[in-house]
Design an enzyme around this catalytic site. Structure first.
Site, mmCIF file in Angstrom:
data_model
loop_
_atom_site.group_PDB
_atom_site.id
_atom_site.type_symbol
_atom_site.label_atom_id
_atom_site.label_comp_id
_atom_site.label_asym_id
_atom_site.label_seq_id
_atom_site.Cartn_x
_atom_site.Cartn_y
_atom_site.Cartn_z
ATOM 1 N N ASN A 73 0.869 -1.181 0.000
ATOM 2 C CA ASN A 73 0.000 0.000 0.000
ATOM 3 C C ASN A 73 0.907 1.233 0.000
ATOM 4 O OD1 ASN A 73 0.831 0.481 2.644
ATOM 5 N ND2 ASN A 73 -1.044 -0.304 3.570
ATOM 6 N N ASP A 105 -5.937 -7.160 2.236
ATOM 7 C CA ASP A 105 -5.983 -8.629 2.140
ATOM 8 C C ASP A 105 -7.043 -9.069 1.123
ATOM 9 O OD1 ASP A 105 -4.096 -8.592 4.152
ATOM 10 O OD2 ASP A 105 -5.609 -8.758 5.729
HETATM 11 O O1 RIB Z 1 -4.633 -6.661 7.192
HETATM 12 C C1 RIB Z 1 -5.462 -6.747 8.313
HETATM 13 C C2 RIB Z 1 -4.896 -7.718 9.289
HETATM 14 O O2 RIB Z 1 -3.670 -7.211 9.771
HETATM 15 C C3 RIB Z 1 -5.763 -7.932 10.499
HETATM 16 O O3 RIB Z 1 -6.613 -9.043 10.356
HETATM 17 C C4 RIB Z 1 -4.757 -8.089 11.621
HETATM 18 O O4 RIB Z 1 -4.793 -9.354 12.172
HETATM 19 C C5 RIB Z 1 -3.396 -7.791 11.010
HETATM 20 O O5 RIB Z 1 -2.678 -8.923 10.777
#
Ligand code: RIB
Length: 307
Positions: free
Chosen positions: A185, A254
């Site tokens: 990012n 994610d």
């Molecule tokens: O990207 C988000 C994640 O980052 C969260 O779920 C937290 O656990 C961290 O690992």
């Protein structure tokens, strides 16, 4: 044709606190809600890709405790194949997540627990699965030497390799040479390159630096501005999709990475895979939580058709 995805990373239990603002040091403030749920960047990415119909295996270490049970149930519900070692002497990690009430933005502390001891030997024990994957993806919540070794095995096997360099860290020498795609990012792109990444032009310069350092393509995710797909030959800005009001942005990166990997594994052209990732992320931010916010394939396809 759809190939298998192998993801190396961390599962943690997300403990998410919503409040108007973060507390200052020494201060106690009242929050408006609390939620416990599955998280960890690698696990979230695995759940996202599996919810989109991909064949996904997830390589990690857990403790042997109630958070490990949460991990195993999360993967079983999503259809993720666990490649897991459980260490009863350690514990399954957790993350503190502060979610700002008005914006849905977050600040996070991660303690990976047993996953902090993932070693190159864990990766070598799964060399066959990694080498046979059509897409291999990892992040930087587990030790970097394990990520580095896994990228080398995946590269040797001929699958596409993705490094989501989160959280940002100084990368080991030669690591970017092993990456077909690196997906920071804005903050991570700044941290890795040392260049400012506030505007699209600046994102292009940082992406250029990542490609010059060996990555095949840099994809800089830009939050509500979408993503920049940048290779030595072309640089394309993919605008964000609007899937509704933003509730929580935690896990949006994610969702992007899981969607991108799932589309690549389907044989989708990389730029269209970036669009698919952006649409996945756009839906995820309209829901609370990280892994629980990941959309299904029909939801993503509908958003892409409507746009
Ligand atoms: O990207 C988000 C994640 O980052 C969260 O779920 C937290 O656990 C961290 O690992």
């Amino acid at each position: 044709m759809s190939g298998a995805i192998v993801i190396l990373g961390v599962f943690v239990a997300d403990t998410a606190y919503r409040a108007e603002r973060a507390p200052r040091m020494g201060e106690t403030i009242m929050g408006s809600s609390f939620k416990l749920g599955p998280g960890g960047k690698g696990s979230n990415q695995a759940v996202a890709a599996a919810r989109l119909g991909a064949d996904v295996a997830f390589l990690t270490r857990l403790g042997d405790d109630p958070f490990a049970d949460m991990a195993l149930k999360t993967w079983s519900d999503a259809g993720v194949k666990p490649l897991v070692t459980q260490d009863p002497e350690s514990y399954t990690g957790a993350a503190y997540i502060f979610v700002e009430e008005t914006s849905g933005d977050n600040a996070i502390i991660v303690c990976p627990g047993a996953a902090a001891s993932i070693a190159p030997s864990d990766v070598e024990a799964r060399a066959q699965e990694i080498g046979n994957a059509s897409v291999f993806m990892t992040q930087l919540e587990q030790p970097m030497d394990a990520a580095h070794r896994a990228l080398a095995i995946a590269r040797e096997g001929g699958g596409a390799t993705i490094l989501n360099p989160a959280p940002a860290a100084d990368l080991a020498d030669g690591m970017l040479d092993l990456c077909d795609y690196v997906t920071p990012n804005e903050t991570e792109a700044e941290g890795i390159t040392g260049l400012p990444v506030a505007s699209l032009d600046e994102a292009r310069k940082a992406a250029d630096a990542l490609v010059a350092s060996g990555a095949g393509a840099a994809i800089v995710t830009l939050g509500e501005r979408g993503a920049l797909f940048h290779t030595p030959d072309r640089s394309v800005h993919v605008p964000a999709f609007d899937a509704g009001a933003v509730v929580e942005t935690t896990g949006a990166g994610d969702a992007f990475n899981g969607g991108f990997a799932a589309a690549l594994a389907d044989g989708t052209d990389p730029l269209d895979a970036v669009r698919f990732g952006c649409a996945t992320a756009a839906i995820s931010v309209t829901r609370p939580g990280t892994a629980p916010s990941m959309p299904s394939r029909p939801e993503v396809e509908r958003l892409l058709e409507d746009a």
